[in-house]
Design a protein around this motif. Structure first.
Motif, PDB file in Angstrom:
ATOM      1  N   VAL A  82       0.848  -1.192   0.000  1.00 19.34           N
ATOM      2  CA  VAL A  82       0.000   0.000   0.000  1.00 19.34           C
ATOM      3  C   VAL A  82       0.884   1.243   0.000  1.00 19.34           C
ATOM      4  O   VAL A  82       1.867   1.306   0.741  1.00 19.34           O
ATOM      5  N   SER A  83       0.515   2.218  -0.820  1.00 18.24           N
ATOM      6  CA  SER A  83       1.199   3.515  -0.782  1.00 18.24           C
ATOM      7  C   SER A  83       0.215   4.586  -0.320  1.00 18.24           C
ATOM      8  O   SER A  83      -0.991   4.504  -0.563  1.00 18.24           O
ATOM      9  N   SER A  84       0.771   5.578   0.362  1.00 19.24           N
ATOM     10  CA  SER A  84      -0.027   6.705   0.841  1.00 19.24           C
ATOM     11  C   SER A  84       0.898   7.902   1.057  1.00 19.24           C
ATOM     12  O   SER A  84       2.118   7.780   0.954  1.00 19.24           O
ATOM     13  N   ALA A  85       0.298   9.019   1.398  1.00 22.55           N
ATOM     14  CA  ALA A  85       1.092  10.213   1.679  1.00 22.55           C
ATOM     15  C   ALA A  85       1.834  10.056   3.006  1.00 22.55           C
ATOM     16  O   ALA A  85       2.950  10.558   3.158  1.00 22.55           O
ATOM     17  N   HIS A  86       1.214   9.354   3.946  1.00 18.09           N
ATOM     18  CA  HIS A  86       1.786   9.226   5.286  1.00 18.09           C
ATOM     19  C   HIS A  86       1.800   7.762   5.729  1.00 18.09           C
ATOM     20  O   HIS A  86       0.927   6.982   5.343  1.00 18.09           O
ATOM     21  N   ARG A  87       2.747   7.406   6.575  1.00 17.45           N
ATOM     22  CA  ARG A  87       2.940   6.000   6.957  1.00 17.45           C
ATOM     23  C   ARG A  87       1.775   5.408   7.728  1.00 17.45           C
ATOM     24  O   ARG A  87       1.470   4.233   7.561  1.00 17.45           O
ATOM     25  N   GLN A  88       1.104   6.178   8.574  1.00 16.71           N
ATOM     26  CA  GLN A  88       0.032   5.611   9.388  1.00 16.71           C
ATOM     27  C   GLN A  88      -1.078   5.022   8.520  1.00 16.71           C
ATOM     28  O   GLN A  88      -1.529   3.905   8.744  1.00 16.71           O
ATOM     29  N   ALA A  89      -1.500   5.764   7.502  1.00 17.45           N
ATOM     30  CA  ALA A  89      -2.557   5.265   6.609  1.00 17.45           C
ATOM     31  C   ALA A  89      -2.084   4.034   5.854  1.00 17.45           C
ATOM     32  O   ALA A  89      -2.844   3.078   5.671  1.00 17.45           O
ATOM     33  N   ALA A  90      -0.829   4.028   5.423  1.00 16.45           N
ATOM     34  CA  ALA A  90      -0.300   2.870   4.693  1.00 16.45           C
ATOM     35  C   ALA A  90      -0.256   1.636   5.590  1.00 16.45           C
ATOM     36  O   ALA A  90      -0.667   0.548   5.176  1.00 16.45           O
ATOM     37  N   PHE A  91       0.238   1.782   6.822  1.00 13.89           N
ATOM     38  CA  PHE A  91       0.279   0.655   7.752  1.00 13.89           C
ATOM     39  C   PHE A  91      -1.129   0.145   8.060  1.00 13.89           C
ATOM     40  O   PHE A  91      -1.383  -1.059   8.031  1.00 13.89           O
ATOM     41  N   GLN A  92      -2.044   1.048   8.382  1.00 11.51           N
ATOM     42  CA  GLN A  92      -3.409   0.644   8.727  1.00 11.51           C
ATOM     43  C   GLN A  92      -4.102  -0.042   7.553  1.00 11.51           C
ATOM     44  O   GLN A  92      -4.764  -1.070   7.734  1.00 11.51           O
ATOM     45  N   ALA A  93      -3.975   0.517   6.370  1.00 15.55           N
ATOM     46  CA  ALA A  93      -4.623  -0.069   5.198  1.00 15.55           C
ATOM     47  C   ALA A  93      -4.056  -1.446   4.892  1.00 15.55           C
ATOM     48  O   ALA A  93      -4.810  -2.377   4.557  1.00 15.55           O
ATOM     49  N   CYS A  94      -2.757  -1.599   5.025  1.00 13.43           N
ATOM     50  CA  CYS A  94      -2.120  -2.890   4.778  1.00 13.43           C
ATOM     51  C   CYS A  94      -2.628  -3.934   5.782  1.00 13.43           C
ATOM     52  O   CYS A  94      -2.984  -5.055   5.404  1.00 13.43           O
ATOM     53  N   GLU A  95      -2.682  -3.556   7.047  1.00 16.75           N
ATOM     54  CA  GLU A  95      -3.158  -4.475   8.086  1.00 16.75           C
ATOM     55  C   GLU A  95      -4.638  -4.806   7.897  1.00 16.75           C
ATOM     56  O   GLU A  95      -5.048  -5.968   8.005  1.00 16.75           O
ATOM     57  N   PHE A  96      -5.444  -3.803   7.606  1.00 16.05           N
ATOM     58  CA  PHE A  96      -6.867  -4.024   7.349  1.00 16.05           C
ATOM     59  C   PHE A  96      -7.064  -4.994   6.194  1.00 16.05           C
ATOM     60  O   PHE A  96      -7.834  -5.957   6.292  1.00 16.05           O
ATOM     61  N   LEU A  97      -6.363  -4.764   5.114  1.00 16.13           N
ATOM     62  CA  LEU A  97      -6.522  -5.603   3.937  1.00 16.13           C
ATOM     63  C   LEU A  97      -6.100  -7.042   4.221  1.00 16.13           C
ATOM     64  O   LEU A  97      -6.776  -7.985   3.800  1.00 16.13           O
ATOM     65  N   MET A  98      -5.038  -7.245   4.973  1.00 21.73           N
ATOM     66  CA  MET A  98      -4.625  -8.601   5.325  1.00 21.73           C
ATOM     67  C   MET A  98      -5.673  -9.270   6.221  1.00 21.73           C
ATOM     68  O   MET A  98      -6.018 -10.436   6.020  1.00 21.73           O
ATOM     69  N   ASP A  99      -6.187  -8.546   7.213  1.00 22.38           N
ATOM     70  CA  ASP A  99      -7.235  -9.105   8.081  1.00 22.38           C
ATOM     71  C   ASP A  99      -8.461  -9.483   7.251  1.00 22.38           C
ATOM     72  O   ASP A  99      -9.085 -10.527   7.468  1.00 22.38           O
ATOM     73  N   TYR A 100      -8.810  -8.645   6.315  1.00 23.60           N
ATOM     74  CA  TYR A 100      -9.958  -8.877   5.442  1.00 23.60           C
ATOM     75  C   TYR A 100      -9.715 -10.105   4.554  1.00 23.60           C
ATOM     76  O   TYR A 100     -10.571 -10.977   4.422  1.00 23.60           O
ATOM     77  N   LEU A 101      -8.526 -10.191   3.959  1.00 19.43           N
ATOM     78  CA  LEU A 101      -8.185 -11.333   3.105  1.00 19.43           C
ATOM     79  C   LEU A 101      -8.250 -12.652   3.869  1.00 19.43           C
ATOM     80  O   LEU A 101      -8.735 -13.663   3.352  1.00 19.43           O
ATOM     81  N   LYS A 102      -7.725 -12.662   5.100  1.00 23.03           N
ATOM     82  CA  LYS A 102      -7.675 -13.898   5.887  1.00 23.03           C
ATOM     83  C   LYS A 102      -9.055 -14.486   6.158  1.00 23.03           C
ATOM     84  O   LYS A 102      -9.191 -15.694   6.330  1.00 23.03           O
ATOM     85  N   THR A 103     -10.075 -13.646   6.198  1.00 22.01           N
ATOM     86  CA  THR A 103     -11.403 -14.136   6.563  1.00 22.01           C
ATOM     87  C   THR A 103     -12.416 -14.095   5.429  1.00 22.01           C
ATOM     88  O   THR A 103     -13.385 -14.848   5.454  1.00 22.01           O
ATOM     89  N   GLN A 104     -12.225 -13.228   4.452  1.00 16.15           N
ATOM     90  CA  GLN A 104     -13.264 -13.010   3.450  1.00 16.15           C
ATOM     91  C   GLN A 104     -12.906 -13.485   2.044  1.00 16.15           C
ATOM     92  O   GLN A 104     -13.787 -13.602   1.194  1.00 16.15           O
ATOM     93  N   ALA A 105     -11.651 -13.731   1.780  1.00 15.94           N
ATOM     94  CA  ALA A 105     -11.264 -14.182   0.437  1.00 15.94           C
ATOM     95  C   ALA A 105     -11.581 -15.665   0.277  1.00 15.94           C
ATOM     96  O   ALA A 105     -11.316 -16.455   1.186  1.00 15.94           O
ATOM     97  N   PRO A 106     -12.144 -16.054  -0.848  1.00 13.08           N
ATOM     98  CA  PRO A 106     -12.500 -17.464  -1.059  1.00 13.08           C
ATOM     99  C   PRO A 106     -11.285 -18.323  -1.444  1.00 13.08           C
ATOM    100  O   PRO A 106     -11.072 -18.658  -2.604  1.00 13.08           O
ATOM    101  N   PHE A 107     -10.476 -18.600  -0.424  1.00 15.42           N
ATOM    102  CA  PHE A 107      -9.336 -19.510  -0.540  1.00 15.42           C
ATOM    103  C   PHE A 107      -9.540 -20.642   0.443  1.00 15.42           C
ATOM    104  O   PHE A 107     -10.111 -20.443   1.523  1.00 15.42           O
ATOM    105  N   TRP A 108      -9.037 -21.820   0.094  1.00 18.30           N
ATOM    106  CA  TRP A 108      -9.073 -22.967   0.997  1.00 18.30           C
ATOM    107  C   TRP A 108      -7.667 -23.511   1.102  1.00 18.30           C
ATOM    108  O   TRP A 108      -6.980 -23.722   0.098  1.00 18.30           O
TER     109      TRP A 108
END
Length: 141
Positions: A82-108
């Motif tokens: 993730v890229s952003s103007a500031h590190r906090q948004a980039a870190f949060q977005a990256c973590e959010f997206l990983m949490d989302y992928l772990k539970t919502q992506a259709p992988f087995w």
């Protein structure tokens, strides 16, 4: 990583998460793993997750690369960048997206151990990680 910054002088931060195959799992010592998905459906689900990430965070760009098929120890499974103007948004977005992928992506995921192969069940801890973002998945039993 270069593509997340290229031509955008407002980018001040790029964060990345790389998930790898480790030697421990729910069934003990892991020898290898296999990831299955539904082609088309999985890509659409990831795109929807990226759209949600863009709505929630002030970011400039995102990349998600997720492997499928047979994988061996130390292989890279997923890249979220993730890229952003500031590190906090980039870190949060990256973590959010990983949490989302772990539970919502259709992988087995199937782990191979000395005792045989076993499909990996959803984890309550992963659901809990997603809940801190205000999303309830209810995947874990």
């Amino acid at each position: 990583m270069r593509a997340l910054r290229e031509g955008d002088a407002s980018v001040g931060a790029v964060t990345a998460f790389i998930g790898t195959v480790r030697d421990r799992g729910d069934a003990g010592v892991v020898r290898s793993m296999e990831l299955e998905h539904y082609p088309g459906m999985t890509e659409r689900a990831i795109e929807a997750m990226i759209d949600e990430t863009r709505r929630r965070f002030d970011i400039r760009d995102v990349r998600v690369i997720h492997r499928v098929g047979p994988l061996t120890l130390t292989d890279q499974i997923v890249l979220v960048a993730v890229s952003s103007a500031h590190r906090q948004a980039a870190f949060q977005a990256c973590e959010f997206l990983m949490d989302y992928l772990k539970t919502q992506a259709p992988f087995w995921k199937k782990e191979a151990t000395a005792g045989g192969s076993k499909w990996v069940d959803a984890r309550a801890a992963d659901d809990g990680a997603l809940e801190r973002w205000g999303i309830s998945s209810g995947n874990a039993s």
